[in-house]
Design an enzyme around this catalytic site. Structure first.
Site, PDB file in Angstrom:
ATOM      1  N   GLY A 155     -13.856 -13.445  11.702  1.00 35.93           N
ATOM      2  CA  GLY A 155     -14.800 -13.964  10.722  1.00 35.93           C
ATOM      3  C   GLY A 155     -15.293 -12.971   9.690  1.00 35.93           C
ATOM      4  CG  ASN A 187     -11.649 -13.061   4.624  1.00 38.96           C
ATOM      5  OD1 ASN A 187     -11.682 -12.671   3.462  1.00 38.96           O
ATOM      6  ND2 ASN A 187     -10.708 -12.682   5.479  1.00 38.96           N
ATOM      7  CG  MET A 216      -5.520 -17.738  13.262  1.00 33.25           C
ATOM      8  SD  MET A 216      -4.659 -17.086  11.822  1.00 33.25           S
ATOM      9  CE  MET A 216      -3.170 -16.520  12.610  1.00 33.25           C
ATOM     10  NE  ARG A 217      -4.208 -25.394  16.499  1.00 36.13           N
ATOM     11  CZ  ARG A 217      -3.313 -25.351  17.490  1.00 36.13           C
ATOM     12  NH1 ARG A 217      -3.040 -24.197  18.080  1.00 36.13           N
ATOM     13  NH2 ARG A 217      -2.705 -26.444  17.871  1.00 36.13           N
ATOM     14  CG  LEU A 225      -4.591 -27.563   9.228  1.00 37.65           C
ATOM     15  CD1 LEU A 225      -5.351 -27.102   7.999  1.00 37.65           C
ATOM     16  CD2 LEU A 225      -5.522 -28.162  10.268  1.00 37.65           C
ATOM     17  CG  ASN A 261      -5.203 -20.238   4.113  1.00 36.18           C
ATOM     18  OD1 ASN A 261      -6.069 -19.859   4.913  1.00 36.18           O
ATOM     19  ND2 ASN A 261      -3.931 -19.892   4.245  1.00 36.18           N
ATOM     20  CG  HIS A 279      -0.852 -15.842   3.701  1.00 36.03           C
ATOM     21  ND1 HIS A 279      -0.649 -16.217   5.013  1.00 36.03           N
ATOM     22  CD2 HIS A 279       0.213 -15.081   3.350  1.00 36.03           C
ATOM     23  CE1 HIS A 279       0.499 -15.700   5.435  1.00 36.03           C
ATOM     24  NE2 HIS A 279       1.044 -15.008   4.442  1.00 36.03           N
ATOM     25  CB  SER A 286      -2.107 -15.026  -1.944  1.00 30.52           C
ATOM     26  OG  SER A 286      -1.087 -14.085  -2.178  1.00 30.52           O
ATOM     27  CB  THR A 326       0.315 -28.152  -0.400  1.00 28.67           C
ATOM     28  OG1 THR A 326       1.201 -27.066  -0.093  1.00 28.67           O
ATOM     29  CG2 THR A 326      -0.346 -27.926  -1.745  1.00 28.67           C
ATOM     30  CG  ASP A 380       0.886 -19.404   4.944  1.00 28.43           C
ATOM     31  OD1 ASP A 380      -0.308 -19.756   4.951  1.00 28.43           O
ATOM     32  OD2 ASP A 380       1.442 -18.833   5.893  1.00 28.43           O
ATOM     33  CD  GLU A 385      -7.433 -11.032   3.573  1.00 27.30           C
ATOM     34  OE1 GLU A 385      -8.215 -11.208   4.526  1.00 27.30           O
ATOM     35  OE2 GLU A 385      -6.247 -11.401   3.580  1.00 27.30           O
TER      36      GLU A 385
HETATM   37  C1  GRF Z   1      -7.326 -12.526   7.159  1.00 28.59           C
HETATM   38  O1  GRF Z   1      -6.471 -11.455   7.045  1.00 28.59           O
HETATM   39  C2  GRF Z   1      -6.826 -13.709   6.383  1.00 28.59           C
HETATM   40  O2  GRF Z   1      -6.031 -13.355   5.289  1.00 28.59           O
HETATM   41  C3  GRF Z   1      -5.953 -14.423   7.386  1.00 28.59           C
HETATM   42  O3  GRF Z   1      -6.602 -14.240   8.614  1.00 28.59           O
HETATM   43  C4  GRF Z   1      -7.388 -13.056   8.587  1.00 28.59           C
HETATM   44  C5  GRF Z   1      -8.764 -13.479   8.978  1.00 28.59           C
HETATM   45  O4  GRF Z   1      -9.619 -12.382   9.167  1.00 28.59           O
HETATM   46  N1  GRF Z   1      -5.769 -15.799   7.017  1.00 28.59           N
HETATM   47  P1  GRF Z   1     -11.158 -12.637   9.395  1.00 28.59           P
HETATM   48  O5  GRF Z   1     -11.289 -13.539  10.608  1.00 28.59           O
HETATM   49  O6  GRF Z   1     -11.715 -13.270   8.180  1.00 28.59           O
HETATM   50  O7  GRF Z   1     -11.740 -11.285   9.658  1.00 28.59           O
END
Ligand code: GRF
Length: 225
Positions: A18, A20, A96-97, A99, A113, A115, A142, A147, A151, A180
């Protein structure tokens, strides 16, 4: 730039750490991101990000994918949980699923999203190691509209990072993650300010113009709000 009249209701989906999510929470707290985080939902009960949400006073929920035999049933339960909060935007932040198409279609044009690669390079997992193995000198991250193509939705904004000679997947991941935390709030800000949309033909539009190429973070340094 005109200030948004009211904060945009959003729901954030996570699976783990978490960081981000925390960057988004911080940007909201600083007053630079006009969104109202209505809920944080995890598919894993032990996701550390749930604690970050609780600390920030945000409602949390868990829809545990291990309790559903079929992907469709999980997606329906998740969708019902999300829609209770009537979000204008669903933010995948380390969710991480994979969809289902029905789920993705339901949120067409209102799900983003992040990535950890310069898409279309390295969709899927283990992106940092794959970038090292491929001998990339530049790697990055990115933000894209989601969609049915995993990715593969239109990319809105990217940040590039140099790959150093002695990098490991972990050191590279840390450099990417730092970017990010700037990148995602910026893309969400555009959406919240109604500057970023998904056009009828599936192309991303920024300020009404088709993004033929993703914007780069360094080129978007602008005062928020
Ligand atoms: C990030 O690197 C993001 O790009 C990817 O999953 C990771 C999540 O990290 N989709 P966090 O849980 O936000 O620390």
């Amino acid at each position: 730039m005109e200030p948004a009249t009211s904060p945009l209701p959003v729901v954030i989906l996570i699976s783990g750490r978490g960081s981000n999510l925390q960057a988004i929470i911080d940007a909201v707290a600083e007053g630079t991101l006009p969104v109202d985080i209505r809920a944080v939902i995890s598919n894993r009960p032990d996701a550390a990000g749930l604690q970050a949400a609780t600390r920030a006073g945000i409602a949390t929920a868990v829809v545990d994918h291990t309790l559903y035999k079929e992907r469709q049933a999980f997606d329906q339960a998740l969708q019902a949980r999300i829609d209770q909060h009537q979000p204008a935007l669903v933010i995948l932040a380390g969710f991480m699923r994979i969809l289902s198409t029905d789920f993705v279609d339901h949120y067409r044009g209102r799900m983003l999203n992040i990535h950890p690669s310069l898409l279309p390079d390295f969709p899927g997992l283990n992106t940092h190691q794959r970038a090292l193995d491929a001998g990339c000198e530049i790697h990055g991250t990115s933000v894209h509209f989601v969609t049915a193509d995993v990715d593969g939705g239109p990319v809105v904004l990217q940040a590039r990072v140099p790959v150093h000679v002695h990098d490991t997947a972990d050191s590279l991941a840390a450099r990417v993650l730092e970017q990010e935390h700037q990148l995602y709030p910026q893309a969400i800000r555009w959406f919240a300010e109604h500057r970023l949309t998904l056009g009828e033909n599936g192309q991303a539009l920024l300020d009404g113009a088709i993004l033929t190429e993703p914007r780069q973070l360094s080129a978007t340094a602008e005062k928020p709000g």
